[in-house]
Motif scaffolding. Sequence first.
Motif, mmCIF file in Angstrom:
data_model
loop_
_atom_site.group_PDB
_atom_site.id
_atom_site.type_symbol
_atom_site.label_atom_id
_atom_site.label_comp_id
_atom_site.label_asym_id
_atom_site.label_seq_id
_atom_site.Cartn_x
_atom_site.Cartn_y
_atom_site.Cartn_z
ATOM 1 N N TYR A 109 -38.330 -17.216 -29.409
ATOM 2 C CA TYR A 109 -37.485 -16.296 -28.651
ATOM 3 C C TYR A 109 -36.404 -15.665 -29.521
ATOM 4 O O TYR A 109 -36.140 -14.468 -29.424
ATOM 5 C CB TYR A 109 -36.853 -17.051 -27.477
ATOM 6 N N MET A 110 -35.762 -16.470 -30.360
ATOM 7 C CA MET A 110 -34.659 -15.962 -31.188
ATOM 8 C C MET A 110 -35.121 -14.934 -32.214
ATOM 9 O O MET A 110 -34.354 -14.074 -32.618
ATOM 10 C CB MET A 110 -33.955 -17.111 -31.903
ATOM 11 N N MET A 111 -36.350 -15.018 -32.648
ATOM 12 C CA MET A 111 -36.843 -14.135 -33.705
ATOM 13 C C MET A 111 -37.341 -12.794 -33.174
ATOM 14 O O MET A 111 -37.607 -11.890 -33.951
ATOM 15 C CB MET A 111 -37.963 -14.831 -34.481
ATOM 16 N N ILE B 157 -41.407 -11.868 -23.115
ATOM 17 C CA ILE B 157 -41.529 -13.334 -23.022
ATOM 18 C C ILE B 157 -40.991 -13.819 -21.677
ATOM 19 O O ILE B 157 -41.610 -14.645 -20.993
ATOM 20 C CB ILE B 157 -40.781 -14.027 -24.178
ATOM 21 N N ASP B 158 -39.810 -13.303 -21.277
ATOM 22 C CA ASP B 158 -39.235 -13.681 -19.984
ATOM 23 C C ASP B 158 -40.163 -13.290 -18.838
ATOM 24 O O ASP B 158 -40.399 -14.084 -17.921
ATOM 25 C CB ASP B 158 -37.872 -13.011 -19.782
ATOM 26 N N THR B 159 -40.680 -12.079 -18.885
ATOM 27 C CA THR B 159 -41.559 -11.593 -17.822
ATOM 28 C C THR B 159 -42.792 -12.467 -17.685
ATOM 29 O O THR B 159 -43.146 -12.899 -16.576
ATOM 30 C CB THR B 159 -41.970 -10.128 -18.100
ATOM 31 N N LEU C 233 -42.604 -20.059 -14.102
ATOM 32 C CA LEU C 233 -41.490 -20.357 -13.206
ATOM 33 C C LEU C 233 -41.799 -20.103 -11.736
ATOM 34 O O LEU C 233 -41.637 -21.005 -10.907
ATOM 35 C CB LEU C 233 -40.228 -19.575 -13.602
ATOM 36 N N ILE C 234 -42.216 -18.908 -11.397
ATOM 37 C CA ILE C 234 -42.424 -18.573 -9.983
ATOM 38 C C ILE C 234 -43.545 -19.407 -9.368
ATOM 39 O O ILE C 234 -43.348 -20.017 -8.314
ATOM 40 C CB ILE C 234 -42.636 -17.056 -9.798
ATOM 41 N N PRO C 235 -44.725 -19.518 -10.008
ATOM 42 C CA PRO C 235 -45.758 -20.357 -9.388
ATOM 43 C C PRO C 235 -45.353 -21.832 -9.281
ATOM 44 O O PRO C 235 -45.590 -22.468 -8.248
ATOM 45 C CB PRO C 235 -46.970 -20.199 -10.319
ATOM 46 N N ALA C 236 -44.717 -22.369 -10.324
ATOM 47 C CA ALA C 236 -44.346 -23.786 -10.296
ATOM 48 C C ALA C 236 -43.275 -24.066 -9.253
ATOM 49 O O ALA C 236 -43.383 -25.033 -8.486
ATOM 50 C CB ALA C 236 -43.867 -24.234 -11.675
ATOM 51 N N SER C 237 -42.245 -23.245 -9.186
ATOM 52 C CA SER C 237 -41.178 -23.512 -8.221
ATOM 53 C C SER C 237 -41.647 -23.268 -6.788
ATOM 54 O O SER C 237 -41.258 -23.994 -5.874
ATOM 55 C CB SER C 237 -39.925 -22.697 -8.544
ATOM 56 N N LEU C 238 -42.509 -22.289 -6.591
ATOM 57 C CA LEU C 238 -43.067 -22.052 -5.263
ATOM 58 C C LEU C 238 -43.948 -23.232 -4.837
ATOM 59 O O LEU C 238 -43.875 -23.708 -3.696
ATOM 60 C CB LEU C 238 -43.873 -20.751 -5.252
#
Length: 179
Positions: free
Chosen positions: A82-84, A93-95, A102-107
């Motif tokens: 990420y830093m590079m 990367i965030d998208t 994130l969205i599938p796991a938290s849902l």
Amino acid sequence: MSGLLAFSRAIDWINERFGRLADYCVLLSCLISAGNATVRYLFSYSTNGLLEIQWYLFGAVVLLGASYTLNRNEHVRVDLVYMMLSDRGRLWIDTIGFVVILIPASLYLAWLSFPFFWQAFVSDEVSQNAGGLILWPAKLLLPLGFFLLTLQGASELIKRLAALHGDITVETHYEKPLQ
């Protein structure tokens, strides 16, 4: 995109309120802990209920504060790559991370934890400890926290897509932890 960004701002506003609630839970937990210790040493009195309410409050801090932490861009990242990357690379990367992880796991975790809460709620489940509290408020924190995290993930995804499209700017600066 403006409608989605308005939706994103509404989610941010909601999670800001839950983040403030989590802040107060930290303070309340400290006050209860100090009060419990004081009463225990001065009057030789204690109750499991005071210990359990601290447990509830710690859970609230983590589960209600997670979405606020994501909103503030203070969450933990794997910083090896990420830093590079350029700002645009970080947006990608965030998208991808929001959509794939994130969205599938938290849902999914919200969905899995709801029956756990509901069973405690309908049965009026009480702690096994003497003087213990009802358990459904603590168990409610699980689906609620994961649902709020799902919403905040959607909000952050909207912002990243808008930034990739050039409609807004999103801060992608990340500093490696000093550990």
